[in-house]
Enzyme design. Structure first.
Site, PDB file in Angstrom:
ATOM      1  N   GLU A 154       0.817  -1.228   0.000  1.00 10.92           N
ATOM      2  CA  GLU A 154       0.000   0.000   0.000  1.00 10.92           C
ATOM      3  C   GLU A 154       0.846   1.272   0.000  1.00 10.92           C
ATOM      4  OE1 GLU A 154      -3.023  -0.084   3.026  1.00 10.92           O
ATOM      5  OE2 GLU A 154      -4.077  -1.757   2.076  1.00 10.92           O
ATOM      6  N   GLU A 183      -5.563  -8.638  -0.012  1.00  9.22           N
ATOM      7  CA  GLU A 183      -6.313  -8.244   1.192  1.00  9.22           C
ATOM      8  C   GLU A 183      -7.758  -8.064   0.770  1.00  9.22           C
ATOM      9  OE1 GLU A 183      -5.029  -5.078   3.752  1.00  9.22           O
ATOM     10  OE2 GLU A 183      -2.892  -5.460   3.370  1.00  9.22           O
TER      11      GLU A 183
END
Length: 514
Positions: free
Chosen positions: A173, A292
């Protein structure tokens, strides 16, 4: 009564079911590791401190690959802190979650736990505060046989054979302003390119995952992927996508449409990646690693800045109800429906932190409601995903637009003849009478039909599993399923996750192949 029809035919296929679609995620966050999978002194802990009760539930859940050690945690992590004698390991500040990290569990312990759980390890390298050197040294430590500093150090720690980790995430991320070491897309793309080149020199067999967008609502969604892949397209194998369905403040009907956003996100990332491939005139085709995904009541989390420094704190331990389990089922259906491009998927996380398994320190472990759709799909979705085109009414799901009441997919294992239908009824009030034509499967019989449902009472959708009532919500036999003359009829209760399993009838002669 609402009705739906579809045809299931072995001649129309999406793609093979990659076992790595049923992955999970262990991060050094909250109580996922400590008092989750690992708890020194617990009555069920082994000599290394890993909880046997949790391990048994993990085996039942059936994940095939587990991502580690983060997540946001990895962008500030020094992997060297988690190797060697435990008593000599330093305590560090974890800047991601404002936690005190003991480093009692590190890469060697995690890989050993993976072997016990019969899952493949998937490691992430720190490209937030570190870079190429640390990544290749970790890879050398894990995968090089012997005869170098890092490989011999691993052997001195008791791991004589290489860990042989094949799948590696190039950071996490790094588009997000919350990330330690946030990068621009071009900065990250160049770093991913350089790291990939170096890692492949250590072990050319590795599969590499480039960081895609952290979520679909960030302003740089898709433009981030385009800029990153313009730098590193030909040296990575997958691009990541993170997706959390947030039920906070939404009606039940809107919640049940949570899979629709993931469906669009996968298509958007595939289109973006393929556009870059076309521009580069590359024959290389990237997979999408949805590494995720889950239901997360994200709006209720105040953010890491509001946390005090603590160790083994309870952090986003969402308690899931029936509706959440149905949404997880829909997310699984979405992943399978895109089996031609989704190459890896990891439900986040495995224990305690937005997880299918919950524990109490020194106490029990139990299955949350969302445990059951994952376990059933992991156990029964085999072979090839079949293309389905249901004829079914839609409903207005608010921001998700018009969404069909039925969300379904089917898998067919040609070797065993096993046919599995996975289906969600999103109606909050009505059963859905489904008719499926199975003329392409002569000689099959109905093996089992189950439903996980709230029933007809609206408040029942809020039913949860707890330590004191761990089996309040479980799949139950669906008595309203029948197969006759190549026609499957099954009634799907409102707000339900359904599994219908069929297979060859051993008492019936196979049809004449002529």
């Amino acid at each position: 009564m609402t009705t739906a029809t579809l045809t299931i035919d072995p001649g129309f296929r999406v793609g093979p079911v990659d076992p790595r679609l049923f992955g999970s995620f262990v991060e050094h966050m909250g109580r996922c590791v400590y008092t989750g999978i690992h708890e020194l002194g617990h009555p069920d802990a082994d000599e290394r401190g890993f909880r046997g009760d949790v391990l048994e539930l993990v085996r039942e859940l059936g994940p095939t690959i587990v991502r580690y050690p983060g997540g946001n945690f990895v962008s500030g992590y020094r992997w060297e802190d988690g190797i060697g004698p435990v008593e000599d390991r330093p305590r560090r500040l974890d800047l991601a979650w404002r936690a005190l990290e003991s480093n009692r569990v590190g890469v060697d312990e995690f890989v050993a736990w993976c072997r016990s759980a019969a899952v493949e390890p998937m490691l992430a390298v720190n490209l937030g505060t570190r870079g190429v050197r640390e990544a290749v040294e970790l890879l050398e430590y894990c995968n090089h046989p012997e005869g170098t500093y890092w490989s011999d150090l691993r052997r001195s720690h008791g791991a004589k054979e290489p860990h042989d980790v094949r799948v590696w995430c190039l950071g996490n991320e790094l588009d997000g302003p919350w990330q330690i070491g946030q990068k621009t897309a071009t900065e990250y793309g160049r770093l991913a390119l350089e790291t990939a080149h170096a890692m492949r020199r250590v072990d050319p067999r590795v599969e590499l995952v480039a960081c895609g967008s952290s979520n679909t609502r960030i302003p740089t969604f898709a433009t981030w992927e385009a800029a990153v892949l313009a730098e590193c397209y030909d040296v990575v194998d997958h691009v990541s996508l993170h997706h959390y369905a947030d039920p906070t403040g939404r009606s039940l009907a809107e919640r049940l449409a949570g899979g629709a956003e993931l469906d669009r996100a996968i298509e958007d990332i595939v289109a973006t990646a393929d556009h870059i491939g076309a521009r580069r005139k590359s024959r290389h085709r990237l997979g999408v690693a949805v590494d995720e995904w889950n239901v997360w009541y994200q709006a209720g989390f105040g953010g890491e800045a509001a946390l005090d420094w603590a160790e083994e704190r309870r952090l986003i331990e969402d308690t899931y109800d029936v509706a959440d389990a149905v949404v997880v089922g829909s997310l699984l259906v979405t992943l399978l429906r895109h089996a031609d491009r989704v190459s890896i998927a990891c439900q986040a996380q495995l224990v305690n932190v937005i997880a299918p398994i919950r524990t109490e320190p020194g106490g029990p472990a139990w299955r949350q409601t969302i445990f059951h759709p994952f376990a059933q799909a992991a156990a029964h979705a085999r072979g090839e995903v079949l293309l389905l085109e249901p004829q079914v009414p839609s409903y207005d799901a608010g921001e998700h637009g018009d969404v069909p009441l039925l969300d379904a997919t089917a898998t067919y294992d040609e070797d065993s003849g096993a046919l599995t239908l996975l289906a969600v009824n999103r109606s909050t009030t009505d059963a859905l009478d489904l008719t499926a034509q199975l003329r392409g499967f002569p000689g099959h019989r109905l093996i089992e039909a189950t439903a996980l449902t709230a029933g007809t009472a609206p408040e029942a959708a809020r039913t949860t599993n707890t330590a004191s009532a761990p089996d309040a919500v479980v799949p139950v036999r669906n008595e309203r399923a029948r197969l006759a003359d190549g026609r499957l009829e099954v009634s799907l209760p409102p707000v339900s996750w359904n599994v219908v399993r069929l297979g060859p009838d051993p008492h019936r002669a196979p049809p004449d192949a002529r």
